[in-house]
Structures are given as structure tokens and as C-alpha cells.
Design a protein around this motif. Structure first.
Motif: not given
Length: 281
Positions: A39-47, A63-71, A81-90
Motif C-alpha cells: 500500500a505504501t509502495g515501500t519494498p520490504t528489505t528484511t528477509p 525479496p527472494a528469501g523472504t519468509k511468508y506465512l502461507n494462509p 521468484p523462480a518457483i514456476t520453473r522449479s521442481a520441489v524435491l523431497i
């Protein structure tokens, strides 16, 4: 009271109100609304700062590496940012590397990369659906406890590989299946629209001493079939593709053995229609 005095009094009140609002207080005396970075247009810089939101998409930009609580999953995940090109491997050490072979050079990672995926490995050697080590949890517990942080978004493919450590530790079939179901539910919560693939337990085959490892491979094949998931059975690959002599120890291949099976896996993925974004171009 004179009219001029009244006007000056109201002006004083207005000035005080504006001053309070500028210091973080609203006109009613309570805290002013806190605006999100979007809303403020200020980018988050605390990963390291977790974010919450009521919508499916996170605040932007993060930013890449930011931790996000997925609802959707209720778990902290990491912006990639590259997730759509990725294979997540467990997976376990067959994917993570062992006996002097790095993760990037394993047959699982090489096979996926050959089909155009950027591989994001999330796992640990010695672990499995139930199997764990003194330092690492099993697959579903790692996710549910927050020890394993998945990338946020919609990966091109979600891959689960394993079963070898469950076999070597003598884990019961029912326990393996129960935790496979837990894991699938957890992953579907994070990735409801992604394609899935299960890869079984590397072994020599039932008639060549595959034993419990080959049995677990078959067990996982049945689980995948019941859940409508593509499955790559590898329970006889060591003998079928002539790499039993390329074992660095009882269960791990040397580099040349990994290269052979990586080519086999890549061909199988292509035959199954599981080509990655880069390969599809």
C-alpha cells in the motif's frame, strides 16, 4: 464569545488533531492504520520477517528469501521468484548426495534438470516417510514442525523420492503408508495446482536380493496409484540398468552410476509427459 475567538479555538483544535495523527494517532485518539508495504509502495528489505495475509498471494514486492506465512497451508514458506520453473524435491541421500557425490550430481537431480527443471531439494540423508535421524525429522514431521521450509508459490513439479531408510530401519508398511498420506496432504495444501510425481526406492530387484527395499518400492507404487499420482518404480534399476557394480557402498552409487540412472530417469520423465518448462521450449 466573539466569532473571531470561536474561529481561533476551532483552528487550535484542528491543529492539535493533525499533529496527533502525524505522530501515529487517529482523530479518535487510537492508533492510526498501519499500511502494508504494497500500500505504501515501500519494498520490504528484511528477509527474515514473516508476513501474513488473508489472500492467496503475498504482499508485493517481497525479496527472494523472504519468509511468508502461507494462509492456505498455515506454514511459513520462502519466497522464490523462480518457483514456476522449479521442481520441489523431497527426498533422502539418493537426491541429496552421499559417498562423495553432491546433490547436483545425483541421478534424481540430474534427471530432473535434464528435463528442464530448476531443482529445489528439500530433504536430508537418513530420512524417509517415517525414518529420521538425530538431526533431521522425517518427511511430514519436517514440514509440520517448520524445520523444512518449502518455497512459496506454484512449482512446475513436486517430487517425492524415498523409502530406502524406511526399509533399512524396518518400518512397518502401515506406518509408511500413513505418513505418505500425511505428506501428500501437507504438500497439496501448499501446492494445490502443481503436478506431482513419486519416485520409489532404488534397489536390485526381487530376484537379485532387493529384499525390503524392493518391497517398499512396490508399496509406494500402490500408494501412488490409489491417489492418482505418476510413479517411477526404481526397485530393480540397479540390476536392470547394470549399475550394481557402480555402488560406492551398499546403497549409494558412485558418480558414473548416477550419470547412467540420470539419463534413464530423464527418458522416463519425457515418456510420462513430465517435461519441464525449459525443455518444453
Amino acid at each position: 464569545m466573539h466569532r473571531g475567538t470561536t474561529i481561533r479555538s476551532w483552528a487550535s483544535v484542528l491543529a492539535c488533531t493533525l499533529a496527533l495523527a502525524g505522530c501515529g494517532f487517529g482523530a479518535a485518539g487510537g492508533p492510526a492504520p498501519v499500511m502494508s508495504p504494497a500500500a505504501t509502495g515501500t519494498p520490504t528489505t528484511t528477509p527474515a520477517t514473516p508476513f501474513t495475509a488473508g489472500a492467496a498471494l503475498p504482499p508485493s514486492p517481497l525479496p527472494a528469501g523472504t519468509k511468508y506465512l502461507n494462509p492456505a497451508s498455515g506454514r511459513t514458506e520462502v519466497i522464490d521468484p523462480a518457483i514456476t520453473r522449479s521442481a520441489v524435491l523431497i527426498g533422502d541421500s539418493q537426491s541429496g548426495g552421499a559417498a562423495g557425490v553432491k546433490s547436483a550430481d545425483t541421478w534424481v537431480v540430474r534427471g530432473l534438470a535434464a528435463q528442464g527443471y530448476t531443482v529445489r531439494f528439500e530433504g536430508n540423508g537418513g530420512t524417509g516417510f517415517v525414518a529420521r535421524t538425530s538431526k533431521a525429522a522425517n518427511y511430514p514431521t519436517g514440514l509440520e514442525s517448520g524445520k523444512t521450509l518449502l518455497p512459496y508459490g506454484n512449482p512446475a513439479l513436486v517430487v517425492v523420492q524415498g523409502g530406502g531408510n524406511d526399509a533399512s530401519q524396518g518400518v512397518a508398511d502401515d506406518a509408511i503408508l500413513a505418513n505418505a498420506a500425511r505428506l501428500l496432504k501437507d504438500l497439496k495444501a501448499s501446492y494445490p495446482t502443481s503436478r506431482f510425481l513419486f519416485i520409489g526406492t532404488l534397489a536390485k530387484g526381487a530376484t537379485h536380493g532387493g529384499g525390503r527395499r524392493t518391497h517398499v518400492d512396490s508399496l509406494l507404487a500402490g500408494f501412488a496409484k490409489r491417489n492418482g499420482l505418476p510413479f517411477v518404480s526404481v526397485g530393480d534399476w540397479l540390476t536392470r540398468y547394470g549399475v550394481a557394480g557402480s555402488l560406492a557402498d551398499a546403497v549409494h552409487l558412485n558418480e558414473s552410476g548416477h550419470q547412467v540412472l540420470a539419463r534413464v530417469l530423464a527418458k522416463q520423465l519425457a515418456a510420462m509427459g513430465l517435461r519441464g518448462p525449459a525443455a518444453a521450449k
